[in-house]
Design an enzyme around this catalytic site. Structure first.
Site, PDB file in Angstrom:
ATOM      1  N   SER A 264       0.868  -1.180   0.000  1.00 58.38           N
ATOM      2  CA  SER A 264       0.000   0.000   0.000  1.00 58.38           C
ATOM      3  C   SER A 264       0.906   1.231   0.000  1.00 58.38           C
ATOM      4  CB  SER A 264      -0.891   0.007   1.240  1.00 58.38           C
ATOM      5  OG  SER A 264      -0.082   0.255   2.374  1.00 58.38           O
ATOM      6  N   LYS A 265       0.308   2.382  -0.094  1.00 55.23           N
ATOM      7  CA  LYS A 265       1.078   3.638  -0.113  1.00 55.23           C
ATOM      8  C   LYS A 265       2.044   3.708   1.062  1.00 55.23           C
ATOM      9  CE  LYS A 265       0.696   7.302  -2.668  1.00 55.23           C
ATOM     10  NZ  LYS A 265       0.032   7.837  -3.745  1.00 55.23           N
ATOM     11  N   ARG A 266       1.573   3.214   2.211  1.00 55.06           N
ATOM     12  CA  ARG A 266       2.328   3.338   3.461  1.00 55.06           C
ATOM     13  C   ARG A 266       3.633   2.517   3.434  1.00 55.06           C
ATOM     14  NH1 ARG A 266       1.614  -0.044   7.058  1.00 55.06           N
ATOM     15  NH2 ARG A 266      -0.236  -0.790   5.965  1.00 55.06           N
TER      16      ARG A 266
END
Ligand code: GLU
Length: 506
Positions: A264-266
Protein backbone atom coordinates in the site's frame (compact mmCIF):
# COMPACT_ATOMS: atom_id res chain seq x y z
CA UNK A 1 9.16 -21.54 -37.94
CA UNK A 2 9.17 -20.60 -34.28
CA UNK A 3 6.24 -18.49 -33.23
CA UNK A 4 6.98 -14.81 -32.64
CA UNK A 5 6.49 -13.88 -29.01
CA UNK A 6 3.77 -11.28 -28.44
CA UNK A 7 3.08 -10.07 -24.92
CA UNK A 8 1.09 -7.20 -23.55
CA UNK A 9 0.78 -4.82 -20.68
CA UNK A 10 -2.93 -4.07 -20.31
CA UNK A 11 -3.52 -1.48 -17.62
CA UNK A 12 -6.86 -0.06 -16.60
CA UNK A 13 -6.16 3.65 -16.51
CA UNK A 14 -7.36 4.58 -13.05
CA UNK A 15 -4.46 6.84 -12.06
CA UNK A 16 -0.71 6.78 -11.87
CA UNK A 17 1.32 3.69 -12.68
CA UNK A 18 2.17 2.02 -9.39
CA UNK A 19 5.22 -0.13 -8.72
CA UNK A 20 3.30 -3.40 -9.10
CA UNK A 21 2.20 -2.28 -12.57
CA UNK A 22 5.71 -1.19 -13.46
CA UNK A 23 6.95 -4.65 -12.55
CA UNK A 24 4.36 -6.33 -14.80
CA UNK A 25 5.22 -3.94 -17.63
CA UNK A 26 8.92 -4.63 -17.08
CA UNK A 27 8.60 -8.43 -17.01
CA UNK A 28 6.63 -8.31 -20.28
CA UNK A 29 9.12 -5.95 -21.85
CA UNK A 30 12.10 -8.12 -20.82
CA UNK A 31 10.40 -11.26 -22.09
CA UNK A 32 9.66 -9.64 -25.46
CA UNK A 33 13.23 -8.38 -25.73
CA UNK A 34 14.72 -11.73 -24.81
CA UNK A 35 12.78 -13.51 -27.55
CA UNK A 36 12.93 -10.80 -30.19
CA UNK A 37 9.16 -10.46 -29.76
CA UNK A 38 6.72 -7.58 -29.49
CA UNK A 39 5.40 -5.68 -26.50
CA UNK A 40 1.86 -4.41 -26.89
CA UNK A 41 0.29 -1.75 -24.68
CA UNK A 42 -3.47 -2.03 -24.45
CA UNK A 43 -5.68 0.36 -22.54
CA UNK A 44 -8.42 -1.53 -20.72
CA UNK A 45 -10.91 1.20 -20.01
CA UNK A 46 -14.24 -0.61 -20.15
CA UNK A 47 -14.97 0.38 -16.56
CA UNK A 48 -15.82 3.90 -17.58
CA UNK A 49 -16.53 5.01 -14.06
CA UNK A 50 -12.96 4.47 -12.96
CA UNK A 51 -11.04 4.85 -16.24
CA UNK A 52 -10.83 8.40 -17.57
CA UNK A 53 -8.94 9.95 -20.51
CA UNK A 54 -6.98 12.05 -17.99
CA UNK A 55 -5.88 8.92 -16.16
CA UNK A 56 -4.90 7.35 -19.47
CA UNK A 57 -2.67 10.33 -20.27
CA UNK A 58 -1.08 10.16 -16.82
CA UNK A 59 -0.41 6.49 -17.23
CA UNK A 60 1.05 6.76 -20.75
CA UNK A 61 3.27 9.57 -19.49
CA UNK A 62 4.46 7.35 -16.65
CA UNK A 63 5.34 4.59 -19.12
CA UNK A 64 7.33 7.08 -21.23
CA UNK A 65 9.16 8.43 -18.19
CA UNK A 66 10.39 4.90 -17.44
CA UNK A 67 11.89 4.68 -20.92
CA UNK A 68 9.93 1.57 -21.91
CA UNK A 69 8.53 1.89 -25.42
CA UNK A 70 5.89 -0.57 -26.55
CA UNK A 71 6.05 -1.83 -30.14
CA UNK A 72 2.31 -1.39 -30.56
CA UNK A 73 -0.13 0.70 -28.55
CA UNK A 74 -2.49 3.69 -28.62
CA UNK A 75 0.39 6.09 -29.37
CA UNK A 76 2.43 3.76 -31.59
CA UNK A 77 -0.43 2.25 -33.59
CA UNK A 78 0.08 -1.19 -35.12
CA UNK A 79 -1.54 -3.89 -37.22
CA UNK A 80 -4.06 -4.76 -34.51
CA UNK A 81 -5.31 -1.24 -33.78
CA UNK A 82 -7.24 0.15 -32.06
CA UNK A 83 -5.44 -0.54 -28.78
CA UNK A 84 -7.94 1.18 -26.51
CA UNK A 85 -10.87 -1.04 -25.54
CA UNK A 86 -13.47 1.71 -25.67
CA UNK A 87 -12.62 2.04 -29.38
CA UNK A 88 -13.28 -1.66 -30.04
CA UNK A 89 -17.01 -1.85 -29.28
CA UNK A 90 -17.94 -3.17 -32.73
CA UNK A 91 -15.51 -6.07 -32.33
CA UNK A 92 -16.99 -6.98 -28.95
CA UNK A 93 -20.54 -6.67 -30.30
CA UNK A 94 -19.70 -9.10 -33.13
CA UNK A 95 -18.23 -11.60 -30.69
CA UNK A 96 -21.13 -11.30 -28.27
CA UNK A 97 -23.43 -12.03 -31.19
CA UNK A 98 -21.51 -15.22 -32.02
CA UNK A 99 -22.07 -16.46 -28.47
CA UNK A 100 -25.74 -15.44 -28.50
CA UNK A 101 -26.23 -17.23 -31.81
CA UNK A 102 -24.89 -20.45 -30.31
CA UNK A 103 -26.93 -19.99 -27.14
CA UNK A 104 -23.68 -19.77 -25.16
CA UNK A 105 -24.83 -16.44 -23.75
CA UNK A 106 -28.18 -14.80 -23.04
CA UNK A 107 -29.63 -11.38 -22.23
CA UNK A 108 -30.04 -10.78 -18.51
CA UNK A 109 -32.55 -8.24 -17.25
CA UNK A 110 -31.80 -8.55 -13.53
CA UNK A 111 -31.02 -5.18 -12.03
CA UNK A 112 -27.78 -4.53 -10.19
CA UNK A 113 -29.82 -4.08 -6.99
CA UNK A 114 -31.49 -7.49 -7.33
CA UNK A 115 -28.16 -9.19 -8.00
CA UNK A 116 -26.54 -7.49 -5.06
CA UNK A 117 -29.42 -8.36 -2.69
CA UNK A 118 -29.24 -12.04 -3.75
CA UNK A 119 -25.50 -11.96 -3.30
CA UNK A 120 -25.82 -10.62 0.25
CA UNK A 121 -28.39 -13.28 1.07
CA UNK A 122 -26.11 -16.08 -0.24
CA UNK A 123 -23.15 -14.77 1.71
CA UNK A 124 -25.24 -14.71 4.89
CA UNK A 125 -25.91 -18.41 4.40
CA UNK A 126 -22.18 -18.95 3.76
CA UNK A 127 -22.91 -19.97 0.17
CA UNK A 128 -20.82 -18.94 -2.86
CA UNK A 129 -22.88 -16.17 -4.44
CA UNK A 130 -23.43 -17.49 -7.96
CA UNK A 131 -26.00 -16.10 -10.40
CA UNK A 132 -29.27 -17.92 -9.74
CA UNK A 133 -30.19 -18.37 -13.40
CA UNK A 134 -33.34 -16.22 -13.43
CA UNK A 135 -32.82 -15.06 -17.03
CA UNK A 136 -31.03 -18.22 -18.22
CA UNK A 137 -34.36 -19.89 -18.89
CA UNK A 138 -35.99 -17.07 -20.87
CA UNK A 139 -36.82 -18.05 -24.41
CA UNK A 140 -35.14 -16.12 -27.21
CA UNK A 141 -38.50 -14.75 -28.21
CA UNK A 142 -39.34 -13.53 -24.74
CA UNK A 143 -35.97 -11.82 -24.34
CA UNK A 144 -36.21 -10.16 -27.71
CA UNK A 145 -39.72 -8.89 -26.93
CA UNK A 146 -38.55 -7.40 -23.66
CA UNK A 147 -35.65 -5.67 -25.43
CA UNK A 148 -37.99 -4.38 -28.15
CA UNK A 149 -40.25 -2.96 -25.49
CA UNK A 150 -37.34 -0.90 -24.20
CA UNK A 151 -35.91 -3.02 -21.37
CA UNK A 152 -32.16 -3.00 -21.14
CA UNK A 153 -30.16 -6.17 -20.75
CA UNK A 154 -26.60 -7.13 -20.01
CA UNK A 155 -25.33 -10.26 -21.73
CA UNK A 156 -24.50 -13.19 -19.48
CA UNK A 157 -22.21 -16.07 -20.43
CA UNK A 158 -23.43 -19.60 -19.67
CA UNK A 159 -20.61 -20.92 -17.50
CA UNK A 160 -20.17 -24.65 -18.24
CA UNK A 161 -20.41 -26.87 -15.20
CA UNK A 162 -17.07 -28.62 -15.71
CA UNK A 163 -13.59 -28.53 -14.17
CA UNK A 164 -10.96 -26.35 -15.81
CA UNK A 165 -7.24 -26.79 -15.31
CA UNK A 166 -4.79 -24.03 -15.99
CA UNK A 167 -1.18 -24.98 -16.69
CA UNK A 168 0.46 -21.90 -15.33
CA UNK A 169 4.15 -21.26 -16.06
CA UNK A 170 4.69 -20.10 -12.49
CA UNK A 171 2.10 -21.84 -10.37
CA UNK A 172 1.96 -25.19 -12.18
CA UNK A 173 -1.45 -26.89 -12.43
CA UNK A 174 -4.25 -24.76 -11.05
CA UNK A 175 -7.65 -26.43 -10.82
CA UNK A 176 -10.93 -24.55 -11.06
CA UNK A 177 -13.65 -26.88 -9.84
CA UNK A 178 -16.97 -27.25 -11.69
CA UNK A 179 -19.64 -25.06 -10.16
CA UNK A 180 -17.25 -22.53 -8.63
CA UNK A 181 -18.13 -19.94 -11.29
CA UNK A 182 -21.73 -19.06 -12.11
CA UNK A 183 -23.02 -17.48 -15.32
CA UNK A 184 -21.26 -14.12 -15.56
CA UNK A 185 -21.84 -10.87 -17.39
CA UNK A 186 -19.77 -10.29 -20.50
CA UNK A 187 -21.40 -6.96 -21.30
CA UNK A 188 -23.13 -4.51 -19.01
CA UNK A 189 -26.57 -3.24 -19.92
CA UNK A 190 -26.34 -0.51 -22.60
CA UNK A 191 -26.20 3.08 -21.41
CA UNK A 192 -27.47 5.95 -23.47
CA UNK A 193 -24.32 6.55 -25.56
CA UNK A 194 -25.13 6.59 -29.28
CA UNK A 195 -22.71 3.78 -30.00
CA UNK A 196 -24.06 1.48 -27.29
CA UNK A 197 -27.62 2.10 -28.43
CA UNK A 198 -26.69 1.43 -32.07
CA UNK A 199 -24.78 -1.76 -31.25
CA UNK A 200 -27.33 -2.89 -28.72
CA UNK A 201 -24.73 -3.84 -26.12
CA UNK A 202 -23.22 -2.08 -23.15
CA UNK A 203 -19.54 -1.92 -22.25
CA UNK A 204 -17.95 -5.37 -22.09
CA UNK A 205 -16.63 -6.64 -18.79
CA UNK A 206 -12.92 -7.09 -18.24
CA UNK A 207 -12.87 -10.87 -18.58
CA UNK A 208 -14.60 -10.85 -21.95
CA UNK A 209 -12.83 -7.91 -23.58
CA UNK A 210 -9.49 -9.16 -22.33
CA UNK A 211 -9.89 -12.62 -23.91
CA UNK A 212 -11.26 -11.31 -27.21
CA UNK A 213 -8.36 -8.87 -27.47
CA UNK A 214 -5.66 -11.25 -26.30
CA UNK A 215 -6.81 -13.69 -28.99
CA UNK A 216 -7.29 -11.19 -31.82
CA UNK A 217 -4.05 -9.41 -31.01
CA UNK A 218 -2.15 -12.70 -31.21
CA UNK A 219 -0.83 -12.85 -27.66
CA UNK A 220 1.44 -15.81 -27.06
CA UNK A 221 2.07 -15.26 -23.34
CA UNK A 222 0.06 -13.55 -20.62
CA UNK A 223 2.35 -12.37 -17.85
CA UNK A 224 0.41 -10.64 -15.10
CA UNK A 225 -0.13 -10.46 -11.36
CA UNK A 226 -1.46 -13.36 -9.36
CA UNK A 227 -4.47 -11.25 -8.41
CA UNK A 228 -5.83 -12.18 -11.85
CA UNK A 229 -5.61 -15.91 -11.24
CA UNK A 230 -9.24 -16.19 -10.17
CA UNK A 231 -10.35 -14.28 -13.29
CA UNK A 232 -8.53 -16.82 -15.38
CA UNK A 233 -11.25 -19.42 -14.69
CA UNK A 234 -13.77 -17.23 -16.55
CA UNK A 235 -11.27 -16.45 -19.25
CA UNK A 236 -10.55 -20.13 -19.90
CA UNK A 237 -14.30 -20.69 -20.39
CA UNK A 238 -14.43 -17.97 -23.03
CA UNK A 239 -11.41 -19.35 -24.91
CA UNK A 240 -13.15 -22.70 -24.83
CA UNK A 241 -16.47 -21.33 -26.10
CA UNK A 242 -14.75 -19.80 -29.15
CA UNK A 243 -12.49 -22.86 -29.67
CA UNK A 244 -9.45 -20.60 -29.46
CA UNK A 245 -5.97 -21.83 -28.60
CA UNK A 246 -4.76 -20.73 -25.20
CA UNK A 247 -1.77 -18.49 -24.81
CA UNK A 248 0.71 -19.47 -22.08
CA UNK A 249 -0.11 -17.93 -18.72
CA UNK A 250 2.41 -16.81 -16.09
CA UNK A 251 0.92 -15.37 -12.92
CA UNK A 252 3.58 -13.59 -10.92
CA UNK A 253 3.57 -13.61 -7.13
CA UNK A 254 2.34 -10.52 -5.40
CA UNK A 255 4.58 -7.84 -3.97
CA UNK A 256 4.28 -7.26 -0.23
CA UNK A 257 5.30 -4.14 1.61
CA UNK A 258 8.37 -4.10 3.86
CA UNK A 259 6.01 -5.03 6.75
CA UNK A 260 4.96 -8.15 4.80
CA UNK A 261 1.46 -6.77 4.46
CA UNK A 262 -0.30 -6.12 1.16
CA UNK A 263 1.54 -3.39 -0.70
CA UNK A 264 0.00 0.00 0.00
CA UNK A 265 1.08 3.64 -0.11
CA UNK A 266 2.33 3.34 3.46
CA UNK A 267 4.81 0.51 2.82
CA UNK A 268 6.23 1.23 -0.61
CA UNK A 269 3.42 1.21 -3.18
CA UNK A 270 3.93 4.70 -4.46
CA UNK A 271 3.51 5.54 -8.11
CA UNK A 272 6.56 5.24 -10.34
CA UNK A 273 6.43 9.01 -10.73
CA UNK A 274 6.70 9.43 -6.93
CA UNK A 275 9.95 7.52 -6.90
CA UNK A 276 11.31 9.53 -9.83
CA UNK A 277 10.23 12.75 -8.11
CA UNK A 278 12.01 11.68 -4.94
CA UNK A 279 15.24 11.43 -6.91
CA UNK A 280 15.47 7.78 -7.87
CA UNK A 281 16.87 6.97 -11.30
CA UNK A 282 14.57 5.02 -13.58
CA UNK A 283 17.43 2.61 -14.31
CA UNK A 284 17.76 1.79 -10.59
CA UNK A 285 14.01 1.49 -10.07
CA UNK A 286 13.64 -0.93 -12.98
CA UNK A 287 16.66 -3.01 -12.00
CA UNK A 288 15.31 -3.19 -8.45
CA UNK A 289 11.82 -4.22 -9.59
CA UNK A 290 13.22 -6.89 -11.92
CA UNK A 291 14.50 -8.78 -8.88
CA UNK A 292 11.21 -8.47 -7.03
CA UNK A 293 9.83 -11.96 -7.50
CA UNK A 294 12.30 -13.06 -10.15
CA UNK A 295 15.73 -14.62 -9.91
CA UNK A 296 18.02 -15.66 -12.75
CA UNK A 297 18.29 -19.41 -13.24
CA UNK A 298 22.09 -19.47 -13.38
CA UNK A 299 24.72 -17.37 -11.68
CA UNK A 300 25.36 -14.26 -13.70
CA UNK A 301 28.54 -12.36 -14.27
CA UNK A 302 27.28 -8.89 -15.16
CA UNK A 303 29.58 -6.10 -16.22
CA UNK A 304 28.89 -4.27 -12.94
CA UNK A 305 30.52 -7.11 -11.01
CA UNK A 306 27.43 -7.37 -8.79
CA UNK A 307 25.02 -10.28 -9.47
CA UNK A 308 21.94 -8.07 -9.11
CA UNK A 309 23.09 -5.00 -11.01
CA UNK A 310 22.40 -5.65 -14.65
CA UNK A 311 22.13 -3.46 -17.72
CA UNK A 312 18.76 -3.64 -19.52
CA UNK A 313 20.40 -5.87 -22.13
CA UNK A 314 21.86 -8.18 -19.50
CA UNK A 315 18.47 -8.34 -17.76
CA UNK A 316 16.68 -9.21 -20.98
CA UNK A 317 19.24 -11.91 -21.79
CA UNK A 318 18.89 -13.43 -18.31
CA UNK A 319 15.11 -13.15 -17.99
CA UNK A 320 12.94 -16.24 -18.26
CA UNK A 321 9.64 -17.44 -16.86
CA UNK A 322 11.36 -20.23 -14.89
CA UNK A 323 12.94 -17.60 -12.69
CA UNK A 324 9.58 -16.17 -11.59
CA UNK A 325 8.98 -17.12 -7.98
CA UNK A 326 5.89 -18.49 -6.31
CA UNK A 327 6.45 -16.87 -2.94
CA UNK A 328 5.44 -13.24 -2.54
CA UNK A 329 8.25 -10.74 -2.96
CA UNK A 330 8.93 -8.13 -0.29
CA UNK A 331 9.49 -4.52 -1.28
CA UNK A 332 12.65 -3.45 0.52
CA UNK A 333 13.09 0.30 0.35
CA UNK A 334 16.59 0.12 1.83
CA UNK A 335 17.62 -2.12 -1.06
CA UNK A 336 16.14 0.32 -3.56
CA UNK A 337 18.12 3.15 -1.93
CA UNK A 338 21.26 1.06 -2.10
CA UNK A 339 20.58 0.24 -5.75
CA UNK A 340 20.09 3.92 -6.53
CA UNK A 341 23.37 4.87 -4.88
CA UNK A 342 25.08 2.27 -7.08
CA UNK A 343 23.44 3.68 -10.21
CA UNK A 344 24.41 7.23 -9.26
CA UNK A 345 28.03 6.10 -9.67
CA UNK A 346 27.62 3.55 -12.45
CA UNK A 347 25.74 5.45 -15.13
CA UNK A 348 27.51 7.84 -17.49
CA UNK A 349 27.81 11.30 -15.91
CA UNK A 350 25.79 12.76 -18.80
CA UNK A 351 22.84 10.52 -17.99
CA UNK A 352 22.91 11.31 -14.26
CA UNK A 353 23.15 15.01 -15.11
CA UNK A 354 20.18 14.78 -17.45
CA UNK A 355 18.07 13.12 -14.75
CA UNK A 356 19.29 15.58 -12.12
CA UNK A 357 18.70 18.78 -14.08
CA UNK A 358 15.12 19.43 -12.99
CA UNK A 359 16.08 19.04 -9.33
CA UNK A 360 18.58 21.86 -9.78
CA UNK A 361 16.32 24.07 -11.87
CA UNK A 362 13.46 23.73 -9.39
CA UNK A 363 15.59 23.81 -6.27
CA UNK A 364 14.41 25.78 -3.25
CA UNK A 365 17.93 27.16 -2.97
CA UNK A 366 18.06 30.47 -4.80
CA UNK A 367 21.82 30.49 -5.45
CA UNK A 368 21.45 27.10 -7.16
CA UNK A 369 18.52 28.17 -9.32
CA UNK A 370 20.25 31.36 -10.38
CA UNK A 371 23.57 29.60 -10.86
CA UNK A 372 21.95 27.14 -13.25
CA UNK A 373 21.16 30.01 -15.62
CA UNK A 374 24.82 30.98 -15.87
CA UNK A 375 26.56 27.66 -16.48
CA UNK A 376 27.13 25.59 -19.60
CA UNK A 377 25.80 22.06 -19.96
CA UNK A 378 29.34 20.80 -19.99
CA UNK A 379 30.09 22.47 -16.66
CA UNK A 380 26.86 21.09 -15.23
CA UNK A 381 27.86 17.54 -16.19
CA UNK A 382 31.27 18.02 -14.58
CA UNK A 383 29.64 19.30 -11.42
CA UNK A 384 27.15 16.42 -11.20
CA UNK A 385 29.98 14.00 -11.92
CA UNK A 386 31.81 15.39 -8.90
CA UNK A 387 28.85 15.43 -6.52
CA UNK A 388 27.14 12.16 -7.42
CA UNK A 389 29.78 9.93 -5.82
CA UNK A 390 28.73 10.76 -2.27
CA UNK A 391 24.95 10.73 -2.65
CA UNK A 392 22.04 8.31 -2.76
CA UNK A 393 19.35 10.38 -4.48
CA UNK A 394 19.38 12.94 -7.28
CA UNK A 395 17.36 15.26 -5.04
CA UNK A 396 20.30 15.55 -2.62
CA UNK A 397 22.60 17.08 -5.23
CA UNK A 398 21.38 20.71 -5.31
CA UNK A 399 22.14 21.22 -1.62
CA UNK A 400 25.56 19.67 -2.12
CA UNK A 401 26.17 22.01 -5.08
CA UNK A 402 26.13 25.15 -2.95
CA UNK A 403 29.89 24.82 -2.54
CA UNK A 404 30.18 25.40 -6.28
CA UNK A 405 27.58 28.11 -6.73
CA UNK A 406 28.20 30.34 -3.68
CA UNK A 407 31.47 32.27 -3.69
CA UNK A 408 31.00 33.90 -0.29
CA UNK A 409 28.90 31.55 1.81
CA UNK A 410 28.17 32.04 5.50
CA UNK A 411 30.58 29.90 7.52
CA UNK A 412 29.61 27.84 10.55
CA UNK A 413 31.33 28.48 13.90
CA UNK A 414 33.72 25.53 13.67
CA UNK A 415 34.88 26.68 10.23
CA UNK A 416 35.45 30.22 11.46
CA UNK A 417 37.51 28.86 14.37
CA UNK A 418 39.62 26.82 11.99
CA UNK A 419 40.61 30.00 10.15
CA UNK A 420 41.90 31.77 13.25
CA UNK A 421 45.51 31.71 14.41
CA UNK A 422 48.83 32.48 12.74
CA UNK A 423 49.20 29.05 11.07
CA UNK A 424 45.93 29.33 9.17
CA UNK A 425 46.78 32.84 8.16
CA UNK A 426 50.19 31.77 6.87
CA UNK A 427 48.58 28.92 4.94
CA UNK A 428 46.10 31.16 3.13
CA UNK A 429 48.67 33.84 2.32
CA UNK A 430 50.95 31.22 0.80
CA UNK A 431 48.07 29.56 -0.97
CA UNK A 432 46.87 32.76 -2.59
CA UNK A 433 50.35 33.66 -3.78
CA UNK A 434 51.01 30.21 -5.21
CA UNK A 435 47.72 30.01 -7.06
CA UNK A 436 48.18 33.51 -8.40
CA UNK A 437 51.47 32.41 -9.90
CA UNK A 438 50.16 29.48 -11.99
CA UNK A 439 48.48 29.86 -15.37
CA UNK A 440 45.85 27.18 -14.75
CA UNK A 441 44.53 25.31 -11.72
CA UNK A 442 44.37 21.61 -12.51
CA UNK A 443 44.11 18.90 -9.84
CA UNK A 444 47.83 18.10 -10.16
CA UNK A 445 48.83 21.74 -9.98
CA UNK A 446 46.66 22.17 -6.90
CA UNK A 447 48.17 19.13 -5.15
CA UNK A 448 51.66 20.53 -5.86
CA UNK A 449 50.66 23.89 -4.46
CA UNK A 450 49.14 22.33 -1.35
CA UNK A 451 52.39 20.51 -0.64
CA UNK A 452 54.45 23.60 -1.25
CA UNK A 453 52.19 25.65 1.07
CA UNK A 454 52.64 23.06 3.82
CA UNK A 455 56.39 23.41 3.59
CA UNK A 456 56.48 27.19 3.42
CA UNK A 457 53.92 27.72 6.20
CA UNK A 458 55.40 24.84 8.18
CA UNK A 459 52.08 23.16 8.92
CA UNK A 460 50.67 19.78 8.00
CA UNK A 461 47.66 17.53 8.45
CA UNK A 462 44.37 19.04 9.46
CA UNK A 463 45.93 22.42 10.16
CA UNK A 464 46.99 22.60 6.56
CA UNK A 465 44.01 21.00 4.85
CA UNK A 466 41.16 22.58 6.81
CA UNK A 467 41.88 26.27 6.13
CA UNK A 468 42.46 25.39 2.47
CA UNK A 469 39.18 23.47 2.23
CA UNK A 470 37.17 26.13 4.03
CA UNK A 471 38.68 29.03 2.08
CA UNK A 472 38.11 27.38 -1.30
CA UNK A 473 34.79 25.62 -0.75
CA UNK A 474 33.17 27.45 2.18
CA UNK A 475 32.55 24.20 4.03
CA UNK A 476 34.49 21.84 6.29
CA UNK A 477 33.46 18.74 4.38
CA UNK A 478 32.53 17.69 0.85
CA UNK A 479 34.18 16.15 -2.19
CA UNK A 480 37.96 16.23 -2.48
CA UNK A 481 39.22 19.79 -2.83
CA UNK A 482 41.56 18.80 -5.65
CA UNK A 483 38.47 17.92 -7.70
CA UNK A 484 36.51 21.04 -6.81
CA UNK A 485 39.13 23.67 -7.64
CA UNK A 486 39.54 22.84 -11.34
CA UNK A 487 35.80 23.22 -11.74
CA UNK A 488 35.83 26.65 -10.10
CA UNK A 489 38.88 27.81 -12.03
CA UNK A 490 41.75 29.96 -10.90
CA UNK A 491 40.05 33.34 -10.64
CA UNK A 492 37.05 32.13 -8.62
CA UNK A 493 39.33 30.23 -6.25
CA UNK A 494 41.46 33.34 -5.76
CA UNK A 495 38.36 35.42 -5.16
CA UNK A 496 37.20 32.99 -2.51
CA UNK A 497 40.55 32.91 -0.72
CA UNK A 498 40.77 36.71 -0.71
CA UNK A 499 37.26 37.03 0.57
CA UNK A 500 37.93 34.53 3.37
CA UNK A 501 41.11 36.30 4.39
CA UNK A 502 39.44 39.71 4.46
CA UNK A 503 36.46 38.47 6.38
CA UNK A 504 38.03 36.20 8.93
CA UNK A 505 41.75 36.85 9.10
CA UNK A 506 42.27 40.60 9.06
N1 GLU B 1 -6.63 -4.45 -16.92
C1 GLU B 1 -6.15 -5.31 -15.88
C2 GLU B 1 -5.57 -4.50 -14.75
O1 GLU B 1 -5.25 -3.34 -14.92
C3 GLU B 1 -5.04 -6.22 -16.34
C4 GLU B 1 -5.57 -7.37 -16.99
C5 GLU B 1 -4.63 -8.42 -17.47
O2 GLU B 1 -3.40 -8.24 -17.44
O3 GLU B 1 -5.15 -9.40 -17.92
O4 GLU B 1 -5.43 -5.04 -13.68
Amino acid sequence: MAEIVRVRYAPSPTGHLHVGGVRTLLFNSLFAKKHGGKLILRIENTDQQRSTPEHEQTLLQDVISLGITPDEGPDQGGAFAPYRQSDRMKIYADHVQMLLDQNLAYPCFCSAETISAKREAALKLSRTPLYDGTCAKLSKEESSNRIKSGERAGIRFRAPNIDFVLKDEVRGSVEFKAGSVGDFLITRSPQSSEEEVALGIGMPTYNFACVVDDHLMGMTHIIRGEDHLSNTARQLMIYDAFHWDLPKFAHTAMVLGSDRQKLSKRNGDAGAHDYLAQGYLKEALLNFLAFLGWHPGSTLTPRSGHPEILTPEELAAAFDLDGLQKAPAVFDLEKLRWMNAQYMRLLPAERVAEAARSFFENSEIESVRLGMKLITSEWFVRMVDLLRMDHTLLSELPLASRILFEDSPALDEASKQALLGPESKAVLIALEAAIDAVPELTSEVFLGIQKQVGVSAQVKGKQLFMPIRIATTGASHGPEVKNIVPLLGKSRVLKRIRHTREQFQS
